[in-house]
Design a protein around this motif. Structure first.
Motif, PDB file in Angstrom:
ATOM      1  N   LYS A   1     -26.229  45.461  12.280  1.00 10.62           N
ATOM      2  CA  LYS A   1     -25.346  46.497  12.823  1.00 10.62           C
ATOM      3  C   LYS A   1     -25.949  47.880  12.629  1.00 10.62           C
ATOM      4  CE  LYS A   1     -20.557  48.127  12.626  1.00 10.62           C
ATOM      5  NZ  LYS A   1     -19.206  47.935  12.000  1.00 10.62           N
ATOM      6  N   GLN A   2     -26.543  48.108  11.433  1.00 10.10           N
ATOM      7  CA  GLN A   2     -27.152  49.414  11.157  1.00 10.10           C
ATOM      8  C   GLN A   2     -28.353  49.658  12.072  1.00 10.10           C
ATOM      9  OE1 GLN A   2     -28.272  50.007   7.059  1.00 10.10           O
ATOM     10  NE2 GLN A   2     -29.171  52.018   7.436  1.00 10.10           N
ATOM     11  N   LEU A   3     -29.181  48.633  12.244  1.00 11.99           N
ATOM     12  CA  LEU A   3     -30.346  48.774  13.114  1.00 11.99           C
ATOM     13  C   LEU A   3     -29.923  48.985  14.559  1.00 11.99           C
ATOM     14  CD1 LEU A   3     -33.411  48.742  13.375  1.00 11.99           C
ATOM     15  CD2 LEU A   3     -33.317  46.253  13.578  1.00 11.99           C
ATOM     16  N   ASN A   4     -28.895  48.276  14.996  1.00 11.83           N
ATOM     17  CA  ASN A   4     -28.378  48.425  16.353  1.00 11.83           C
ATOM     18  C   ASN A   4     -27.880  49.852  16.582  1.00 11.83           C
ATOM     19  OD1 ASN A   4     -27.591  47.607  18.949  1.00 11.83           O
ATOM     20  ND2 ASN A   4     -25.498  47.212  18.256  1.00 11.83           N
ATOM     21  N   GLY A   5     -27.157  50.374  15.592  1.00  9.98           N
ATOM     22  CA  GLY A   5     -26.661  51.744  15.695  1.00  9.98           C
ATOM     23  C   GLY A   5     -27.790  52.750  15.796  1.00  9.98           C
ATOM     24  N   PHE A   6     -28.836  52.528  15.012  1.00 10.88           N
ATOM     25  CA  PHE A   6     -30.008  53.405  15.039  1.00 10.88           C
ATOM     26  C   PHE A   6     -30.668  53.380  16.407  1.00 10.88           C
ATOM     27  CE2 PHE A   6     -34.709  53.186  14.668  1.00 10.88           C
ATOM     28  CZ  PHE A   6     -34.968  54.516  14.379  1.00 10.88           C
ATOM     29  N   LEU A   7     -30.848  52.180  16.974  1.00 15.59           N
ATOM     30  CA  LEU A   7     -31.511  52.051  18.273  1.00 15.59           C
ATOM     31  C   LEU A   7     -30.706  52.705  19.387  1.00 15.59           C
ATOM     32  CD1 LEU A   7     -32.817  48.363  18.037  1.00 15.59           C
ATOM     33  CD2 LEU A   7     -34.127  50.470  17.751  1.00 15.59           C
ATOM     34  N   ILE A   8     -29.396  52.549  19.353  1.00 16.54           N
ATOM     35  CA  ILE A   8     -28.535  53.169  20.362  1.00 16.54           C
ATOM     36  C   ILE A   8     -28.592  54.691  20.252  1.00 16.54           C
ATOM     37  CG2 ILE A   8     -26.129  53.490  21.086  1.00 16.54           C
ATOM     38  CD1 ILE A   8     -25.667  50.538  20.347  1.00 16.54           C
TER      39      ILE A   8
END
Length: 285
Positions: free
Chosen positions: A121-128
């Motif tokens: 979830k944290q990585l996804n948020g960073f990528l977005i």
């Protein structure tokens, strides 16, 4: 004739003898000494194209010592930090969870919670967030042949993070030829189908041996000039020993500079190379 020495001060004296300010044939992955051979130029183009066009997965392979890690550093140095976030993983032999944590940290973040769901979830948020800022994100994994199948599957899941038009993260696998065998396994069929660019780096061609050596000598020179004369027969011997593998060229040339220093000669002849090879292979009596 001088006596040989192996201490640091002695080696500094060796390089000073040739007008060099640093070691020209160190086997570390320093892009300052990058030689743009035909195959390295093509590999660099494929990498930059795949990253720039957001192709998702990219695979670069090559035998040990062909300059893959140097190429990784070269690409990262050429990426604009204002438009591209990058991370380079040099030790991928970790569990899937540990690697995910390292990836997050290499992108400059602190891991909030060390669970798989939370880190995804944290990585996804960073990528977005990076995508909304118009920035590309690149993850380069060196020695990727050491990745476990389960970890590769996790990386495939990370690559699923995308918009309708483009991938949010470009993942570059860099490794030895065993990487190709690993990725060709039936269990990784879904991942293999997503690899859009594949390139295999070959050793230098014989005619590239002297330009490679000269490039490194100029980069290490105090005045930008080549002050060491490698004769034609020495170049032949270097290629015969190395097969065009840059790391092996570095090893034998470094040994030959020491031999030239001991002989108080700025000329490196074929016999010096042959003797250096014997010493490297432990054949000297």
């Amino acid at each position: 004739m001088r006596s040989q020495t192996s201490d640091l001060a002695g080696y500094t004296e060796v390089y000073s003898f040739y007008g060099l300010k640093e070691q020209p044939f160190n086997i570390t992955s320093d892009p300052h000494f990058f030689y743009n051979s035909r195959h390295h130029k093509e590999a660099l183009f494929n990498l930059k194209y795949g990253i720039g066009q957001r192709k998702g997965f990219i695979e670069i392979t090559g035998e040990i010592g062909t300059g893959k890690t140097t190429l990784c550093h070269m690409v990262i140095d050429q990426l604009d930090p204002e438009t591209t976030k990058s991370a380079l993983i040099l030790n991928p032999g970790l569990s899937a969870m540990a690697l995910l944590q390292v990836i997050i940290e290499d992108f400059g973040m602190e891991v909030f919670r060390k669970t798989k769901v939370a880190m995804f979830k944290q990585l996804n948020g960073f990528l977005i967030e990076e995508s909304t800022k118009g920035r590309n994100v690149v993850l380069m994994i060196d020695e990727a042949q050491n990745l476990k199948p389960k970890t590769l599957e996790e990386l495939r899941m990370i690559s699923n993070l995308e918009t309708r038009k483009e991938k949010l993260i470009q993942i570059v696998f860099v490794g030895q030829p065993e990487l190709r065998t690993l990725l060709d396994s039936s269990s990784l069929r879904q991942l293999r189908q997503r690899i859009n660019i594949r390139y295999h780096i070959l050793p230098l061609q014989k005619e590239e041996t002297r330009p490679y050596i000269d490039t490194r000598l100029k980069a290490a020179s105090a005045n930008g000039k080549v002050t060491v004369n490698f004769t034609n027969d020495s170049i032949d011997e270097i290629y015969n020993f190395s097969g065009g593998v840059p790391r092996l060229i570095n090893v034998v040339c470094d040994r030959a500079l020491l031999a030239g220093f001991v002989s108080e000669s700025g000329k490196i002849a074929g016999e010096m190379i042959r003797n250096s090879v014997k010493e490297i292979e432990g054949l000297h009596s």
